[in-house]
Structure formats: C-alpha cells, structure tokens
Design an enzyme around this catalytic site. Sequence first.
Site, mmCIF file in Angstrom:
data_model
loop_
_atom_site.group_PDB
_atom_site.id
_atom_site.type_symbol
_atom_site.label_atom_id
_atom_site.label_comp_id
_atom_site.label_asym_id
_atom_site.label_seq_id
_atom_site.Cartn_x
_atom_site.Cartn_y
_atom_site.Cartn_z
ATOM 1 N N HIS A 28 -9.652 1.026 4.562
ATOM 2 C CA HIS A 28 -8.402 1.192 5.309
ATOM 3 C C HIS A 28 -8.663 2.127 6.502
ATOM 4 O O HIS A 28 -9.462 3.054 6.397
ATOM 5 C CB HIS A 28 -7.321 1.773 4.394
ATOM 6 C CG HIS A 28 -5.969 1.766 5.032
ATOM 7 N ND1 HIS A 28 -5.572 2.724 5.930
ATOM 8 C CD2 HIS A 28 -4.932 0.897 4.926
ATOM 9 C CE1 HIS A 28 -4.346 2.447 6.350
ATOM 10 N NE2 HIS A 28 -3.936 1.342 5.756
ATOM 11 N N GLY A 65 2.753 -1.170 4.323
ATOM 12 C CA GLY A 65 2.803 0.260 4.017
ATOM 13 C C GLY A 65 4.236 0.705 3.790
ATOM 14 O O GLY A 65 4.805 0.537 2.711
ATOM 15 N N GLY A 66 4.849 1.267 4.839
ATOM 16 C CA GLY A 66 6.183 1.860 4.722
ATOM 17 C C GLY A 66 7.206 0.986 4.008
ATOM 18 O O GLY A 66 7.927 1.460 3.121
ATOM 19 N N GLU A 124 -7.085 4.521 7.652
ATOM 20 C CA GLU A 124 -6.892 5.953 7.367
ATOM 21 C C GLU A 124 -8.104 6.527 6.643
ATOM 22 O O GLU A 124 -8.459 7.691 6.839
ATOM 23 C CB GLU A 124 -5.596 6.147 6.554
ATOM 24 C CG GLU A 124 -4.369 5.926 7.438
ATOM 25 C CD GLU A 124 -3.137 5.410 6.715
ATOM 26 O OE1 GLU A 124 -3.093 5.463 5.469
ATOM 27 O OE2 GLU A 124 -2.210 4.934 7.406
ATOM 28 N N SER A 138 3.255 -2.147 10.362
ATOM 29 C CA SER A 138 4.700 -2.182 10.615
ATOM 30 C C SER A 138 5.331 -3.545 10.322
ATOM 31 O O SER A 138 6.223 -3.986 11.043
ATOM 32 C CB SER A 138 5.013 -1.734 12.049
ATOM 33 O OG SER A 138 4.555 -0.413 12.265
ATOM 34 N N GLY A 164 2.184 2.274 10.772
ATOM 35 C CA GLY A 164 3.115 3.379 10.624
ATOM 36 C C GLY A 164 3.782 3.804 11.928
ATOM 37 O O GLY A 164 4.410 4.846 11.999
ATOM 38 N N ASN A 192 0.870 -1.176 0.000
ATOM 39 C CA ASN A 192 0.000 0.000 0.000
ATOM 40 C C ASN A 192 0.904 1.222 0.000
ATOM 41 O O ASN A 192 1.492 1.561 1.022
ATOM 42 C CB ASN A 192 -0.881 -0.056 1.263
ATOM 43 C CG ASN A 192 -1.716 1.194 1.433
ATOM 44 O OD1 ASN A 192 -1.794 2.036 0.536
ATOM 45 N ND2 ASN A 192 -2.352 1.320 2.596
ATOM 46 N N TRP A 193 1.014 1.853 -1.178
ATOM 47 C CA TRP A 193 1.960 2.976 -1.293
ATOM 48 C C TRP A 193 1.400 4.261 -0.700
ATOM 49 O O TRP A 193 2.096 5.258 -0.617
ATOM 50 C CB TRP A 193 2.347 3.192 -2.767
ATOM 51 C CG TRP A 193 3.087 2.044 -3.383
ATOM 52 C CD1 TRP A 193 3.421 0.847 -2.790
ATOM 53 C CD2 TRP A 193 3.605 1.968 -4.717
ATOM 54 N NE1 TRP A 193 4.103 0.045 -3.668
ATOM 55 C CE2 TRP A 193 4.232 0.710 -4.864
ATOM 56 C CE3 TRP A 193 3.604 2.835 -5.812
ATOM 57 C CZ2 TRP A 193 4.841 0.306 -6.059
ATOM 58 C CZ3 TRP A 193 4.202 2.443 -7.009
ATOM 59 C CH2 TRP A 193 4.817 1.187 -7.123
ATOM 60 N N LYS A 194 0.123 4.232 -0.318
ATOM 61 C CA LYS A 194 -0.526 5.410 0.280
ATOM 62 C C LYS A 194 -0.296 6.640 -0.605
ATOM 63 O O LYS A 194 -0.255 6.512 -1.829
ATOM 64 C CB LYS A 194 -0.036 5.615 1.724
ATOM 65 C CG LYS A 194 -0.240 4.348 2.559
ATOM 66 C CD LYS A 194 -0.073 4.559 4.029
ATOM 67 C CE LYS A 194 -0.313 3.227 4.758
ATOM 68 N NZ LYS A 194 -0.224 3.336 6.206
ATOM 69 N N GLU A 250 -5.588 -5.005 10.477
ATOM 70 C CA GLU A 250 -4.572 -3.984 10.716
ATOM 71 C C GLU A 250 -4.895 -3.241 12.009
ATOM 72 O O GLU A 250 -5.710 -2.313 12.008
ATOM 73 C CB GLU A 250 -4.547 -2.983 9.550
ATOM 74 C CG GLU A 250 -4.213 -3.612 8.218
ATOM 75 C CD GLU A 250 -3.631 -2.577 7.267
ATOM 76 O OE1 GLU A 250 -2.485 -2.762 6.857
ATOM 77 O OE2 GLU A 250 -4.312 -1.585 6.969
HETATM 78 P P1 PGA Z 1 2.657 0.253 7.692
HETATM 79 O O1 PGA Z 1 1.215 0.451 7.023
HETATM 80 O O2 PGA Z 1 3.227 -1.023 7.144
HETATM 81 O O3 PGA Z 1 3.447 1.474 7.283
HETATM 82 O O4 PGA Z 1 2.451 0.185 9.166
HETATM 83 C C1 PGA Z 1 0.360 -0.636 6.809
HETATM 84 C C2 PGA Z 1 -0.940 -0.144 6.205
HETATM 85 O O5 PGA Z 1 -1.436 0.910 6.611
HETATM 86 O O6 PGA Z 1 -1.510 -0.785 5.291
#
Ligand code: PGA
Length: 247
Positions: A92, A231-232, A94, A210, A170, A6-8, A164
């Site tokens: 998600h 994500g990251g 967010e 994470s 994050g 997930n490149w956000k 999640e």
């Molecule tokens: P993260 O994000 O790996 O940076 O914690 C995961 C996500 O939000 O899908």
Amino acid sequence: MLVAGNWKMHTDIDAARTLARDVADSVGDPGDVTVVVCPPFVSLSAVAEEIAGTPVALGAQNMHAEDAGAFTGEVSAPMLTSAGCRYVILGHSERRQYFGETDEGVCAKIAQAHAHGLIPIVCVGETLEERKGGRAEEVVGGQLVHSLRGVTPDNPDRLVIAYEPVWAIGTGETATPDQAQEMHAFIRGRLNEQFGEKTGRALHILYGGSVKPGNAAELFGRADVDGGLIGGASLKGEDFAAIVRAG
Ligand code: PGA
C-alpha cells in the site's frame, strides 16, 4: 468484481466487531461480488468470528516475508491464515511512503503469501508530482515489473492488483473514470504480457482512492475496472454496502 475495505489504523476491537456485523448485515447477499474486509491485526480474530458464515472474507493490511523469527512488531503469513485471513494487502502507498516498503520487498511478500495460500492485493500508483511530470505509466509499470518478478499465480483468482493513485487516497479527489480506465488498460496490457492474455484478462484490477457510494458505479462500469479498494468509505457499513452493490 471484488470490493475490499481497508480499515487502516481505525477501530479498536469492539468497534471492529460492530463494523464487521454492520458490513455483513448491510451487504447481505453480494451476488457475484467478492467482499473483503481488512481490519487492523489485533481485530482479525474478532472480525473472523463476526463474519463467520457470511459471504464476507477476511484480509490483513500487511505482513512480513518470513514465516517466523526475531522481527519485533511484525506479523507473518502463517499467523494471518491462523487468524482466518484469505487476503493480504501488500505494498500500500502508505506502507511505501511511511515505512520504507520497496517493490523488492513487496515481491518477496507476494511469494510468501502464495506459499501460504493467501491472495495478495498488490498496490501500485503514482504521486501527483509523477503524474504532472507525465511519468504515471512509467512509475506504475516499474512497480509492476519489480513487484511481480517471478510471480506465477496458479490461477487468476490468486492475485489481485490495486491501482491507487497516491493523489486520490484520502483526499476526496478521485481519478475520473477515464483516468482510471486509461491506467487500468495499461496495467492489463502489462499483465497480459507477463501472464498471457487468458490469465491477464481474468485478473482483478481494483481502483482505489476516494471511492464513495456516489462515484463507484461509474468507476466500476469501465471495462478494466474490476472492483475497488476502499478506505474511508469502508468504515461505514451502509456506505461500503452501497459500493458493493455498485459492483
Ligand atoms: P480512501 O483510501 O478510499 O480513503 O481514499 C483508499 C486506500 O488507501 O486504500
């Protein structure tokens, strides 16, 4: 196993092209692992070009529940499929936290995704406050009931769930493999109840929050953890590929 990046809201079009090439090169032949990258909308077509002919599949990070209409700023399922998407992340945390996304809205989007042949990656997860209050299962159970109401995937490959925990996204703080397995087993139980054991057992339940090259293997080693939503660590081809290899 399924590993999705997930490149956000990261990467402009040039950077997305470069990262997509890097991911495809680093991942190589992923064996049994399904690999998905989910860049921002504006880069979907460019990334589709870069990953054409590779095992890497394309996903989007959100979509609207209608085919078309006066919904300024939104993107529809037919637009995503025309850009080459096979997957779409829905609900998600967010989106829920910053954009008012609800379980009912997610439910409508799942139906729309299925109607257009997209595979939804449906996100659920509790906040730290909810976990500390002993309400994690109640919250996740509620999200599942309301998001999946009326959902009937015609086969288990057509639906992916991502657990999640909001406190792990994050933050660098990962759920322990035991915490992840415990919640995944709970989710599996709910899926078995709704879809029957045969389908429930075959559905992918991803862990997200994470995940890094250093902790992926241990998480993915748990019985009910069928991959990750990253994500990251998905923003570096080599790190993402290492996580795919852990799968
Ligand atoms: P993260 O994000 O790996 O940076 O914690 C995961 C996500 O939000 O899908």
